[in-house]
Write an enzyme that holds these catalytic residues in place. Structure first.
Site, short mmCIF file in Angstrom:
data_model
loop_
_atom_site.label_atom_id
_atom_site.label_comp_id
_atom_site.label_asym_id
_atom_site.label_seq_id
_atom_site.Cartn_x
_atom_site.Cartn_y
_atom_site.Cartn_z
CG HIS A 1 -3.62 3.02 1.49
ND1 HIS A 1 -3.88 2.55 0.23
CD2 HIS A 1 -3.71 1.97 2.33
CE1 HIS A 1 -4.13 1.25 0.32
NE2 HIS A 1 -4.03 0.88 1.57
CG ASN B 1 -6.64 -1.68 0.56
OD1 ASN B 1 -5.92 -1.16 -0.28
ND2 ASN B 1 -6.19 -2.09 1.74
CB CYS C 1 -0.95 0.00 1.19
SG CYS C 1 -2.03 -1.43 1.15
N1 ACO Z 1 -18.10 -10.63 7.69
C1 ACO Z 1 -18.67 -10.91 8.87
N2 ACO Z 1 -17.94 -11.16 9.98
C2 ACO Z 1 -16.61 -11.12 9.86
C3 ACO Z 1 -15.96 -10.84 8.64
C4 ACO Z 1 -16.76 -10.59 7.52
N3 ACO Z 1 -16.27 -10.29 6.31
N4 ACO Z 1 -14.63 -10.85 8.85
C5 ACO Z 1 -14.42 -11.14 10.13
N5 ACO Z 1 -15.62 -11.30 10.76
C6 ACO Z 1 -15.88 -11.60 12.17
C7 ACO Z 1 -14.66 -12.12 12.87
O1 ACO Z 1 -14.56 -13.52 12.68
C8 ACO Z 1 -14.96 -11.74 14.31
O2 ACO Z 1 -15.84 -12.70 14.84
P1 ACO Z 1 -15.69 -13.22 16.36
O3 ACO Z 1 -15.82 -11.97 17.22
O4 ACO Z 1 -16.82 -14.17 16.50
O5 ACO Z 1 -14.32 -13.83 16.43
C9 ACO Z 1 -15.74 -10.44 14.20
O6 ACO Z 1 -16.19 -10.38 12.84
C10 ACO Z 1 -14.93 -9.20 14.53
O7 ACO Z 1 -13.72 -9.24 13.82
P2 ACO Z 1 -12.58 -8.20 14.09
O8 ACO Z 1 -11.35 -8.61 13.34
O9 ACO Z 1 -12.46 -7.93 15.54
O10 ACO Z 1 -13.17 -6.90 13.41
P3 ACO Z 1 -12.58 -5.44 13.42
O11 ACO Z 1 -13.55 -4.54 14.02
O12 ACO Z 1 -11.17 -5.39 13.91
O13 ACO Z 1 -12.53 -5.08 11.86
C11 ACO Z 1 -11.05 -5.01 9.96
C12 ACO Z 1 -11.77 -5.89 10.97
C13 ACO Z 1 -12.06 -4.26 9.10
C14 ACO Z 1 -10.21 -5.90 9.07
C15 ACO Z 1 -10.15 -3.99 10.68
O14 ACO Z 1 -9.38 -4.62 11.67
C16 ACO Z 1 -9.22 -3.23 9.74
O15 ACO Z 1 -9.64 -2.43 8.95
N6 ACO Z 1 -7.92 -3.43 9.84
C17 ACO Z 1 -6.96 -2.75 9.00
C18 ACO Z 1 -6.93 -3.26 7.60
C19 ACO Z 1 -5.81 -2.58 6.87
O16 ACO Z 1 -5.56 -1.41 7.07
N7 ACO Z 1 -5.07 -3.27 6.02
C20 ACO Z 1 -3.84 -2.66 5.55
C21 ACO Z 1 -3.75 -2.35 4.22
S1 ACO Z 1 -3.62 -3.70 3.17
C22 ACO Z 1 -2.03 -3.80 2.53
O17 ACO Z 1 -1.09 -3.18 2.90
C23 ACO Z 1 -1.85 -4.86 1.49
#
Ligand code: ACO
Length: 334
Positions: free
Chosen positions: A261, A291, A116
């Site tokens: 980004h 993304n 990214c």
């Molecule tokens: N749909 C429904 N439920 C889901 C999904 C989905 N697509 N994905 C995960 N869940 C569930 C999980 O299993 C978890 O369930 P549990 O509580 O029963 O275990 C629950 O949802 C909550 O999951 P969390 O991971 O705690 O959710 P969070 O609020 O942290 O959001 C997210 C997740 C959106 C991925 C967030 O952490 C995020 O945006 N992180 C940063 C992503 C990022 O910036 N990536 C970097 C760039 S990419 C690159 O460089 C290539």
């Protein structure tokens, strides 16, 4: 002593493949909901390229738009820098695919793999080449075909719902007005977090690089510790913006437009809050495209340029954070 030249963006372009996949479409493929995706990330839809279309095909479309905006042709380009984490082949890099597709001369073309942050690393590299006088016109693209390497089943839902395919491009060249151009680029990395977001297999550390069992276990799909990435992104991005501003004795208020980004709408809202800046000072397209990693920043820049968001002399600040971890910021006078 040689005087360094100022470097500016001469033209921008972007391209996304036509096939739209809404959150409702993903609901049919995995156990997820539109509500979960929108609340967590802000994403409503993304584009996926058809099989047979590679990242260089998307890049070529974006590059044509950028070259037209810059008023240059393929023969005028002196070098290609291609930022991607989803290349057409493992090797050779997609830079040479693009060189051939555009019909450029036998110019240097290389890939830059910094996820990214790839576009900002590429911007810094292009700036160095042009300011030193080595090249006059550089085509810098950020492009991704993420759809090829995401697990579109419930097992991969945490990553799969976030990513989309797209390409953004800029043509860079020397600035005739010394006050306009790229002021600086600040780049960082911390390999201590390399396993927080990765696509590990096939791995050239292993023999064999991949096994049938690994494929059955889904090891050829990306892994992300989402919370860990989120926590670092909301700290590092404002930090590196402040670093850039402090370097030029500027304030956050001096910036006319923030180009971030597009990893997660909540990350960008948090960064602006840290900077005490209104949402009106940025432009997000994550809602429509998800993304697109290295493509995200040049895609946002192109939408802003075409909408007339920047006036000559406006201060524009870009910032990114991604796998590695790698992060960076760039300040430029439009
Ligand atoms: N749909 C429904 N439920 C889901 C999904 C989905 N697509 N994905 C995960 N869940 C569930 C999980 O299993 C978890 O369930 P549990 O509580 O029963 O275990 C629950 O949802 C909550 O999951 P969390 O991971 O705690 O959710 P969070 O609020 O942290 O959001 C997210 C997740 C959106 C991925 C967030 O952490 C995020 O945006 N992180 C940063 C992503 C990022 O910036 N990536 C970097 C760039 S990419 C690159 O460089 C290539």
């Amino acid at each position: 002593m040689q005087t360094l030249r100022s470097v500016r963006v001469l033209g921008t372009g972007m391209y996304v493949p036509p096939d739209v996949y809404t959150n409702k479409d993903l609901e049919k493929m995995m156990d997820t909901t539109d509500e979960w995706i929108v609340q967590r990330s802000g994403i409503r839809e993304r584009r996926f390229a058809k099989p047979g279309i590679g990242v260089s095909d998307l890049a070529a479309e974006a590059a044509q738009h950028a070259m037209a905006a810059a008023g240059v042709q393929a023969k005028d380009i002196d070098a290609i820098i291609f930022a991607t984490l989803s290349p057409d082949y493992y090797f050779p890099g997609s830079g040479v695919f693009l060189q051939q597709l555009l019909g450029c001369g036998q110019i240097p073309a290389f890939d830059l793999r910094n996820q990214c942050s790839g576009f900002l690393y590429g911007l810094s590299t292009a700036k160095a080449f042009i300011s030193s006088g080595q090249y006059d016109r550089i085509l810098l693209v950020g492009a991704e075909c993420h759809s090829r390497a995401i697990n579109l089943t419930t097992a991969g839902r945490d990553v799969a719902v976030l990513f989309g395919d797209g390409a953004g491009a800029v043509v860079l060249g020397p600035s005739t007005d010394a006050k306009r151009g790229i002021l600086s680029v600040h780049l960082h990395s911390d390999g201590a977090h390399k396993d927080a977001l990765k696509l590990e297999y096939p791995s050239m550390r292993q023999w064999p690089a991949i096994t049938h069992q690994m494929i059955e276990d889904g090891k050829h799909f990306p892994f992300m510790d989402g919370r860990h990435v989120f926590k670092h992104a909301v700290t590092r991005m404002p930090e590196v913006v402040h670093e850039a501003l402090a370097h030029h004795q500027l304030q956050a208020d001096d910036v006319a437009l923030y180009v971030f980004h597009q990893a997660n709408l909540r990350i960008n809202e948090s960064v602006l809050k840290h900077l005490a800046q209104p949402m009106s000072k940025t432009h997000n397209n994550i809602e429509r495209f998800g993304n697109c990693s290295a493509a995200s920043i040049p895609m946002v820049l192109d939408e802003c340029a075409r909408a007339g968001r920047m006036q000559a002399g406006d201060l524009v600040c870009m910032a990114s954070f991604g796998a590695g971890f790698t992060w960076g910021s760039a300040l430029l006078r439009w």
